[in-house]
Design a protein around this motif. Structure first.
Motif, PDB file in Angstrom:
ATOM      1  N   ALA A 189      47.929  -0.635   5.102  1.00 50.28           N
ATOM      2  CA  ALA A 189      47.613   0.531   5.841  1.00 50.28           C
ATOM      3  C   ALA A 189      46.213   1.453   5.743  1.00 50.28           C
ATOM      4  O   ALA A 189      45.558   1.887   6.708  1.00 50.28           O
ATOM      5  CB  ALA A 189      48.978   1.749   6.159  1.00 50.28           C
ATOM      6  N   GLU A 208      41.431   3.998  -4.253  1.00 49.18           N
ATOM      7  CA  GLU A 208      42.779   3.801  -4.929  1.00 49.18           C
ATOM      8  C   GLU A 208      43.158   3.696  -5.834  1.00 49.18           C
ATOM      9  O   GLU A 208      42.620   3.898  -7.224  1.00 49.18           O
ATOM     10  CB  GLU A 208      42.661   2.384  -4.586  1.00 49.18           C
ATOM     11  N   ARG A 237      51.697  -2.724  -1.929  1.00 54.37           N
ATOM     12  CA  ARG A 237      53.047  -3.651  -2.122  1.00 54.37           C
ATOM     13  C   ARG A 237      52.709  -5.020  -1.492  1.00 54.37           C
ATOM     14  O   ARG A 237      53.997  -6.317  -1.827  1.00 54.37           O
ATOM     15  CB  ARG A 237      53.579  -3.580  -1.302  1.00 54.37           C
ATOM     16  N   VAL A 264      56.849 -12.482   5.477  1.00 54.05           N
ATOM     17  CA  VAL A 264      57.094 -13.290   6.556  1.00 54.05           C
ATOM     18  C   VAL A 264      56.553 -12.689   7.838  1.00 54.05           C
ATOM     19  O   VAL A 264      56.720 -11.340   7.395  1.00 54.05           O
ATOM     20  CB  VAL A 264      58.453 -13.818   7.010  1.00 54.05           C
ATOM     21  N   TYR A 324      53.594  -9.448  15.679  1.00 56.39           N
ATOM     22  CA  TYR A 324      52.933  -8.144  14.763  1.00 56.39           C
ATOM     23  C   TYR A 324      51.716  -8.421  14.836  1.00 56.39           C
ATOM     24  O   TYR A 324      50.371  -8.820  14.607  1.00 56.39           O
ATOM     25  CB  TYR A 324      52.791  -9.104  13.506  1.00 56.39           C
ATOM     26  N   ASP A 367      53.486   2.229   6.687  1.00 52.82           N
ATOM     27  CA  ASP A 367      54.477   1.729   7.266  1.00 52.82           C
ATOM     28  C   ASP A 367      56.140   2.912   7.029  1.00 52.82           C
ATOM     29  O   ASP A 367      56.366   2.570   8.289  1.00 52.82           O
ATOM     30  CB  ASP A 367      55.597   1.157   6.384  1.00 52.82           C
TER      31      ASP A 367
HETATM   32  C1  LIG Z   1      59.025  -7.792  -2.455  1.00 55.46           C
HETATM   33  C2  LIG Z   1      58.022  -7.346  -0.506  1.00 55.46           C
HETATM   34  C3  LIG Z   1      59.043  -8.350   0.339  1.00 55.46           C
HETATM   35  C4  LIG Z   1      58.000  -8.103   1.237  1.00 55.46           C
HETATM   36  N1  LIG Z   1      58.835  -8.353   2.115  1.00 55.46           N
HETATM   37  C5  LIG Z   1      57.500  -8.365   4.051  1.00 55.46           C
HETATM   38  C6  LIG Z   1      57.943  -9.234   4.747  1.00 55.46           C
HETATM   39  O1  LIG Z   1      59.124 -10.000   4.773  1.00 55.46           O
HETATM   40  N2  LIG Z   1      57.730  -8.713   6.074  1.00 55.46           N
HETATM   41  C7  LIG Z   1      56.487  -7.401   6.158  1.00 55.46           C
HETATM   42  O2  LIG Z   1      56.411  -7.209   7.259  1.00 55.46           O
HETATM   43  N3  LIG Z   1      56.896  -6.626   5.152  1.00 55.46           N
HETATM   44  C8  LIG Z   1      57.450  -7.357   4.129  1.00 55.46           C
HETATM   45  N4  LIG Z   1      57.325  -5.815   2.781  1.00 55.46           N
HETATM   46  C9  LIG Z   1      56.564  -4.291   3.363  1.00 55.46           C
HETATM   47  C10 LIG Z   1      55.585  -4.516   3.446  1.00 55.46           C
HETATM   48  O3  LIG Z   1      55.203  -5.049   2.172  1.00 55.46           O
HETATM   49  C11 LIG Z   1      54.726  -2.334   2.965  1.00 55.46           C
HETATM   50  O4  LIG Z   1      55.609  -2.048   4.437  1.00 55.46           O
HETATM   51  C12 LIG Z   1      53.376  -2.623   3.413  1.00 55.46           C
HETATM   52  O5  LIG Z   1      52.368  -3.707   2.463  1.00 55.46           O
HETATM   53  C13 LIG Z   1      53.199  -1.399   3.380  1.00 55.46           C
HETATM   54  O6  LIG Z   1      51.522  -1.062   3.450  1.00 55.46           O
HETATM   55  P1  LIG Z   1      51.279   0.185   3.270  1.00 55.46           P
HETATM   56  O7  LIG Z   1      49.454   0.077   3.015  1.00 55.46           O
HETATM   57  O8  LIG Z   1      51.947   1.851   4.080  1.00 55.46           O
HETATM   58  O9  LIG Z   1      51.695   0.861   1.814  1.00 55.46           O
HETATM   59  P2  LIG Z   1      51.426   0.550  -0.079  1.00 55.46           P
HETATM   60  O10 LIG Z   1      51.002  -1.615   0.480  1.00 55.46           O
HETATM   61  O11 LIG Z   1      52.300   0.341  -0.753  1.00 55.46           O
HETATM   62  O12 LIG Z   1      49.926   0.894   0.255  1.00 55.46           O
HETATM   63  C14 LIG Z   1      49.978   2.262  -0.587  1.00 55.46           C
HETATM   64  C15 LIG Z   1      48.490   1.957  -1.186  1.00 55.46           C
HETATM   65  O13 LIG Z   1      48.567   3.596  -1.896  1.00 55.46           O
HETATM   66  C16 LIG Z   1      48.176   4.145  -3.446  1.00 55.46           C
HETATM   67  N5  LIG Z   1      48.303   5.528  -3.509  1.00 55.46           N
HETATM   68  C17 LIG Z   1      49.580   5.738  -3.917  1.00 55.46           C
HETATM   69  N6  LIG Z   1      49.170   6.762  -4.064  1.00 55.46           N
HETATM   70  C18 LIG Z   1      47.911   7.613  -4.617  1.00 55.46           C
HETATM   71  C19 LIG Z   1      47.388   8.649  -4.356  1.00 55.46           C
HETATM   72  N7  LIG Z   1      47.784   9.672  -4.688  1.00 55.46           N
HETATM   73  N8  LIG Z   1      45.805   7.949  -4.472  1.00 55.46           N
HETATM   74  C20 LIG Z   1      45.718   6.910  -4.327  1.00 55.46           C
HETATM   75  N9  LIG Z   1      46.176   6.059  -3.886  1.00 55.46           N
HETATM   76  C21 LIG Z   1      47.233   6.460  -3.924  1.00 55.46           C
HETATM   77  C22 LIG Z   1      48.782   2.987  -3.583  1.00 55.46           C
HETATM   78  O14 LIG Z   1      48.627   2.561  -5.175  1.00 55.46           O
HETATM   79  C23 LIG Z   1      49.057   1.742  -2.865  1.00 55.46           C
HETATM   80  O15 LIG Z   1      47.623   0.800  -3.451  1.00 55.46           O
HETATM   81  C24 LIG Z   1      57.506  -6.566   1.479  1.00 55.46           C
HETATM   82  C25 LIG Z   1      57.647  -5.827   0.430  1.00 55.46           C
HETATM   83  C26 LIG Z   1      58.067  -6.131  -0.768  1.00 55.46           C
HETATM   84  C27 LIG Z   1      57.561  -5.181  -1.422  1.00 55.46           C
END
Ligand SMILES: Cc1cc2nc3c(=O)[nH]c(=O)nc-3n(C[C@H](O)[C@H](O)[C@H](O)COP(=O)(O)OP(=O)(O)OC[C@H]3O[C@@H](n4cnc5c(N)ncnc54)[C@H](O)[C@@H]3O)c2cc1C
Length: 452
Positions: free
Chosen positions: A11, A30, A38, A57, A62, A418
């Motif tokens: 995101a 970060e 993740r 996947v 998407y 997410d």
């Molecule tokens: C094993 C696994 C399998 C998955 N399989 C699928 C799949 O098959 N298909 C699918 O669509 N989705 C899948 N997902 C879900 C998907 O990975 C997540 O929904 C998505 O990556 C979330 O992205 P995000 O940016 O919202 O959050 P995140 O990826 O969690 O990013 C948030 C970031 O914020 C940082 N952060 C937190 N607090 C602070 C702070 N105070 N200051 C600075 N930085 C901070 C964290 O370190 C992190 O880097 C899976 C997830 C996992 C773990």
């Protein structure tokens, strides 16, 4: 404007890329030493390899994730073969697809392990399910998916063969936990996207590791556009003055001034960051409601080919967990002369996550042995267990509407991640759709004349 993006997961990355594309000056803060959140690759020195933290996947709907890949130049690294395989214990297989003849047969109740009268009951229950997903009864968010299946008379055999797996795959959690509204909404979104794009629903996968797919292109884009990336920068508050955002404060007390902020941290990290934002109590309510769900993935380096029939196989009869196995040779075109890499994923792995690496490896090998005769004598050259206790989040009954909008009460401040409100649940697409909406909020703020 100078825009600060807090969090370098998908995101945050998508927000930063699109804000930079729009010509703004961007800083990413970060918490960790690397980007990706993740979705990351993890070096494994023992076998000199870089597998992923878990198979990710893609669904054909998407759209925002694909837009992100276009922006960072890796759109071609995702493949949609149009099929997966379902495998029974003992080894019998059936190709699964959402469209075509297989789709029609499935709609008529012809599913693996579903026989006799159950086929008729399955066809009838599936018709009711689709009708209620499209015209949702008011009570859908009051009950779990499990209760929904029982109300519509879905036979247990059809649940084992398809529907429990679909709920776990779509919502990330077990049917006894997920609100019925979550899979219903996702089915509607999937069908709507399939209609809009005139493409049948299908599942795809990256042909490269997750760092190459999501991060390398973004880092190049950042370097070319002067985006500053600060690692190990932990944000402790988003700062607000007279109803507009003015920057953020880091845990060490440093202040970073900004004309706009996108807060893209996961739901379990948001508490405390938004104390100065009017209405933050409602945003924090999501933290209580959306509880983390564990996924355990194992990268198994074996001495032989176990004979998978497809790139990805769903192992039928997983007894309440969704067992999936991925053939990395086929997916990544890997050289198999040193070892064969198979990745397994156990979603909603509440029972597995507290076991030791050896126990988890043994359980996964026994599971493979049940389905693939060649796996019974296979030697494990190396096992790389990845436990992610906070992988996705559960949406229990009564949580519809709890996910906050990207727009906040503060000018210039948008939320992403997410867990914020999107057409999807806890997915990469949800993360990227939230980023698209957050960027729109920031660009509106810019058009409205900020900075003063
Ligand atoms: C094993 C696994 C399998 C998955 N399989 C699928 C799949 O098959 N298909 C699918 O669509 N989705 C899948 N997902 C879900 C998907 O990975 C997540 O929904 C998505 O990556 C979330 O992205 P995000 O940016 O919202 O959050 P995140 O990826 O969690 O990013 C948030 C970031 O914020 C940082 N952060 C937190 N607090 C602070 C702070 N105070 N200051 C600075 N930085 C901070 C964290 O370190 C992190 O880097 C899976 C997830 C996992 C773990």
């Amino acid at each position: 404007m100078h825009c600060v993006v807090v969090g370098g997961g998908l995101a945050g990355l998508a927000s930063a890329v699109w804000l930079a594309e729009a010509g703004h000056q961007v800083t990413i803060l970060e918490r960790r030493g690397s980007l990706g959140g993740r979705t990351i690759a993890m070096p494994v020195a023992a076998v000199d390899d870089v597998p992923d933290n878990g198979q990710h996947v893609f669904a054909s709907g998407y759209q925002h994730l694909m837009r992100y890949l276009e922006s960072v130049g890796t759109r071609e690294q995702v493949c949609f073969p149009g099929h997966m395989t379902v495998r029974m214990p003992g080894g019998a297989t059936r190709r699964s697809a959402f469209g075509g003849l297989t789709g029609v047969r499935a709609a008529l109740g012809d599913l693996p392990g579903v026989h006799g009268l159950d086929r008729f009951r399955t066809a009838r229950a599936q018709a009711t399910l689709i009708r209620q997903a499209l015209r949702q009864p008011a009570w859908l968010d009051d009950i779990t998916a499990d209760e929904w299946f029982r109300r519509i008379g879905m036979p247990q055999s059809a649940r084992d063969a398809l529907w429990d797996g679909i709920v776990i795959g779509l919502t990330g959690d077990k049917p006894e936990i997920s609100s019925a509204k979550v899979p219903a909404d996702l089915l509607v979104t999937g069908v709507r996207r399939a209609r809009e794009t005139r493409t049948p629903i299908s599942i795809g996968y990256p042909t490269v590791d997750l760092d190459t797919l999501f991060i390398e292109g973004a880092e190049k884009m950042f370097a070319d556009n002067g985006v500053q990336v600060r690692h190990r920068a932990v944000v402790s508050s988003v700062d607000v003055t007279e109803g507009r955002v003015v920057g953020v404060t880091l845990a060490d007390g440093e202040r970073v001034a900004a004309d706009a902020v996108v807060c893209a941290v996961p739901v379990w990290s948001v508490q405390g960051l938004l104390d100065q934002v009017p209405g933050h109590e409602q945003i924090y309510a999501a933290v209580e409601a959306l509880t983390p769900v564990p996924i355990v993935s194992v990268n198994l380096y074996l001495d032989r080919d176990i004979g998978m029939a497809d790139w990805g196989e769903i192992l039928y009869g997983g007894e309440g967990v969704l067992e999936q196995v991925w053939d990395r040779q086929r997916m990544h075109g890997r050289d198999a002369s040193r070892h064969h890499l198979y990745s397994t994923t156990v979603s909603a792995a509440y029972e597995l996550t507290h076991k030791s690496n050896v126990e988890i490896t043994d359980i996964q090998m026994a599971m493979l042995g049940k389905y693939f005769p060649a796996a019974r004598d296979a030697e494990v050259i190396h096992s790389h267990v990845v436990r992610m206790p906070k992988s996705t989040f559960a949406q229990r009954p009564g949580t519809a509407g709890i996910r906050p909008d990207q727009r906040t009460a503060v000018r210039g401040l948008a939320l992403a991640g997410d867990w914020t409100r999107t057409d999807w649940t806890t997915t990469m697409e949800g993360a990227c759709q939230s980023a698209a909406r957050a960027v729109e909020v920031v660009l509106e703020h810019a058009r409205a004349g900020a900075p003063d």
